[in-house]
Design a protein around this motif. Sequence first.
Motif: not given
Length: 460
Positions: A241-250, A444-460
């Motif tokens: 999302a805009d302004g965030e550093t978290t990848v959210k897996i739909d 690991t891969a997404i944080k290496e590609r985009y170093p500003d990504i801090t977290e990956v959030q998986w759906p429950e």
Amino acid sequence: MKKRVFAVLMASVTVAGLLAGCGGGNDGGSGQSENAEEGKVINIYSWNDEFRTRLEAVYPEVESTSDDGTVTTLKDGTEIHWVINPNQDGVYQQKLDEALMNQADAAADDKIDIFLSETDYVYKYTDAEAGVAMPLTDLGIDPETDLADQYDFTKTTASDRDGVQRGSTWQCCPGVLVYRRDIAKDVFGTDDPATVGEKVKDWDTLKGTAEELKTKGYYTFASYADTFRVYGNNISEPWVADGETTVKIDPLIMDWVKNSKEWLDAGYLDKTVKGQFNDDWNKAMGSSSKVFAFLLPPWGVDFTLSPNWDGDTGAWAVTNPPQEYNWGGSYIHAATGTDNPEHVKDIILAMTADKDTLLKVSKDYLDFTNTVSGMEEAAADDTYASEFLGGQNAYEYYAPVAENIQIAPLSAYDLGCVELFQNSFSDYFQGNVDFDKAKANFETAIKERYPDITEVQWPE
């Protein structure tokens, strides 16, 4: 936020070798005074000759083209210089971004005037804070009136987060199901598109059909990658999302993982085909293949399926997909700092808003073009039938899909997320890693590609 936009772009340099980081002066306006003389060279950046061939075929101001295809001369003497670099390994974006960084200081004849982007990374260039794609209104184009006949989702895709349209396209890419007529006759007793459409009308129905195909020795699709775009185009939230550093897996992306594993284990997919646009996938489109269908947009039929088919003409047909989706699209942008705003305006309007011009593109190149009224006409006109598809008018199936497409929310991280997610879970599908390891590998891969990504959030 400005720093963060640059961080997203520059992340590609550090890890993937994509030199991103777009500058080029203040947003809005061409950098020219209102009555300044137009330049003599229009530089257009792209990754292939798709736009060039169409412009040369239908743009009324074209006078001639050089033998090597690198220069198109217009009737007023202005030269279009085509700067083509391949998409592979990020080369196109690297070269484009280097030029955009130098745009403000470039000599007039070296400035980028038009550049193209794809849906997977269009948001990177339409971001207002990147400041590289002019609002169309700054060219004197009013999207509400001049582009009123375009499909709404294409206008949304070419706009920044505030709804300001910063690009336009001549094409839509509604996805359909393309199937082998001979296999349909063998399994279902008919190759009629309407009948086959009922067999693939939704995922649950298609699963039952996949079992029928398997019983006869056929695969439904070649690869688990073949279905990804259908799921990915229907997500409800952006990857980031805009302004965030978290990848959210739909949740839909995880449905793709679950269903792909199930279909692969059940024998509905060919385990030897790993991904797309590789040799095994191309061969799955050949006459000796046991693959029944592919999920493709119009360009996929023209650029991919047709060249890989080695059998008789008319062996394929199209029908409705199990779910509406869009795959691809080439967007035309006016580069901030262009010294040719009037030429750029005329090219964009002629190539993306003129119905008659676009209908000619559809007839000559089989593109599904970007006027609603034009595509309604094509769907009802048998002169748009395809010889490759056995005389079928595919526009009858493209048009209803296009009218129902709701483009997925975009982010500047889409290309990396789409690529790396599929890569990580391909190893899981093939049994090389377990599910949790695939998740960890993606993180690991997404944080290496985009170093500003801090977290990956998986759906429950």
